[in-house]
Write a protein that holds these residues in place. Sequence first.
Motif, PDB file in Angstrom:
ATOM      1  N   ASP A  51       2.365   7.310   8.758  1.00 11.95           N
ATOM      2  CA  ASP A  51       1.596   7.575  10.071  1.00 11.95           C
ATOM      3  C   ASP A  51       2.224   8.564  11.027  1.00 11.95           C
ATOM      4  N   PHE A  52       1.570   9.331  11.661  1.00 14.73           N
ATOM      5  CA  PHE A  52       2.217  10.173  12.738  1.00 14.73           C
ATOM      6  C   PHE A  52       3.156   9.363  13.477  1.00 14.73           C
ATOM      7  N   ASN A 189      -2.371  12.193   8.192  1.00 14.50           N
ATOM      8  CA  ASN A 189      -1.203  11.062   8.017  1.00 14.50           C
ATOM      9  C   ASN A 189      -1.384  10.682   6.334  1.00 14.50           C
ATOM     10  N   TYR A 190      -0.526   9.935   6.023  1.00 20.39           N
ATOM     11  CA  TYR A 190      -0.496   9.315   4.479  1.00 20.39           C
ATOM     12  C   TYR A 190      -0.751  10.441   3.612  1.00 20.39           C
ATOM     13  N   VAL A 191      -0.361  11.615   3.497  1.00 14.43           N
ATOM     14  CA  VAL A 191      -0.387  12.662   2.545  1.00 14.43           C
ATOM     15  C   VAL A 191       1.265  13.053   2.311  1.00 14.43           C
ATOM     16  N   ASP A 211      -2.410  12.222  -1.726  1.00 17.72           N
ATOM     17  CA  ASP A 211      -2.907  11.603  -0.873  1.00 17.72           C
ATOM     18  C   ASP A 211      -2.671   9.914  -1.115  1.00 17.72           C
ATOM     19  N   LEU A 212      -1.695   9.279  -0.416  1.00 12.44           N
ATOM     20  CA  LEU A 212      -1.149   8.107  -0.727  1.00 12.44           C
ATOM     21  C   LEU A 212      -2.250   6.945  -0.384  1.00 12.44           C
ATOM     22  N   VAL A 213      -3.458   7.303   0.339  1.00 15.19           N
ATOM     23  CA  VAL A 213      -4.366   6.313   0.393  1.00 15.19           C
ATOM     24  C   VAL A 213      -5.286   6.318  -0.789  1.00 15.19           C
ATOM     25  N   GLU A 529      -7.836  -5.077  -2.089  1.00 15.55           N
ATOM     26  CA  GLU A 529      -6.337  -4.789  -2.491  1.00 15.55           C
ATOM     27  C   GLU A 529      -5.734  -4.034  -1.047  1.00 15.55           C
ATOM     28  N   GLN A 530      -6.571  -3.107  -0.281  1.00 15.51           N
ATOM     29  CA  GLN A 530      -5.726  -2.714   0.659  1.00 15.51           C
ATOM     30  C   GLN A 530      -5.748  -3.455   1.999  1.00 15.51           C
TER      31      GLN A 530
END
Length: 554
Positions: A51-52, A189-191, A211-213, A529-530
């Motif tokens: 995250d930022f 974020n999450y890249v 992309d980690l999402v 899962e998320q």
Amino acid sequence: MFSAKRRTQQVAHLSNHEYDIVIIGGGITGAGMALDATSRGLSVALIEMQDFAAGTSSRSTKLVHGGLRYLKNFQVKIVAEVGREREIVYENAVHVTEPKKMLLPFYKGGTFGPVFMNVGLRAYDILANVKKAERRTMLEPPETLQKEPLLKREGLVGGGSYVEYRTDDARLTLETIKKAAELGAVCLNYVKAEGFIYNTDGQVAGVQATDLVDGTSMDIFAKKVINATGAWVDKVQDFDAETPEKEMRLTKGVHIVVDQKTFPLSQSVYFDTPDKRMVFAIPRDTKVYIGTTDDFYDEDPISPAAEKKDVDYLIQAVKRTFPSVQLTPNDVESTWAGVRPLIYESGKDPSDISRKDEIWISDSGLISIAGGKLTGYRKMAETTMNRVVKIMKRETGNKYGKSVTKNLPLSGGDFGGSKNFAAFVHNMAVEAPQYGLSPEEGRLYAQFFGTNAKKVFHFYRGLSENITGGIPKTLAAVVEYAIEEEMTRTPSDFFIRRTGDLYFHIQDVVRYKDGVLEYMSKALKYTPEQKEAYRKELLAEIEQATRYGRKILE
């Protein structure tokens, strides 16, 4: 524009455009450069693997200060530069930065004495261009004790009173990124950067990222790539297969948080320890936080944690200087730890290594920056971008404007500077009942969100009374704002970096964690899962923050 609900469209934009600049790293350094570059008219993309502000930029002592400690090491240039910068940071973001009196007591045999510090604080006033109302005042022992009665009386020979600027480091970073996004930067974020793209001349021409999402891969093309990853600078440089010109060393700093009922501190105090370190004790809301330690750190920087020895060290430091305050580990409600990426200087202790920033460019054109301080982030960004646009002009012939960030309010700061802030907050308190809020709720929103408070007002009015998760409507409005306007993806993002509640209102985190998870799950359409992963993540954050203090979950 900066909504987590529209994240997919933003990710697609990354892959479909060539940018002037891609910045790797969403801490204060990367945020400052994104804003400086975008406000000059360059096209900018910024990616952050967490995250930022999740790294160092949410784990500092939360002060925009002039670097008084560096006078001890005769680092005059740093004092002069960051001291002047703090006023700029303050005026551009009054809603996240606040001047507070700091007391520096002098003890016989201590690190600082009255004569040296009288001269030092006088030099500080001049070098940092301190405004008249905030200049130092030298105090006799009775005056020092009057300001802070809890101080140890034995050996006290006086004190110095001066002003520091308290901030919320994560929100300062976020408001900077949001302003860059308002001006056209694509910030996500999450890249995670995984490698570089090269052109036929062997020059870096973009970033390979994931992309980690959702796990998708992408190529982000750019004329210039900037490595502003802080503690990960060396790791990103390794993608470039070149020997780094600079050697980085990480140091770890730990802070503890206690209730003000346990440590009824009247004002912020900066005091020394027997090993010649300096420690802050700073009231915030109904708490007091104490820090920091300073030790070399060689472990994974992604999740540094307080250790028992760190907590004990800070507790003992408080007991020595405030003997009537008998803190125990059970009084510690929360802790945080952060790592500082410093440019290594052989033979020096962690506290003595310079915090100066440095820029270097590899043969492939990769631009890296490391070192520096929270206070100097804007100037650091300006200096870096001056160098970058000069290179780009030489290579492309294009001209770019000069930096305008000196007088550019951050997101939420558009009320005309500090002179107008009190009137703005009052007006928001008066206006709040039109939206169903109390004047006090309106005042608190205005103080926290600045001119963005009106957006929170609108979210509040638009919410039904039956809120997913059963959380209070005032909290739901803030969660909704965080999702829609601040790219908030997880409950940990919200409770740690959007509100700071994990550190300063830990009971509220425990009380509302399940409700916020339910609300965000529905709003962002988490997969099962998320949802479970984000629940476990927040529980782990709570456990880590309370590991060596009060067991809040028991």
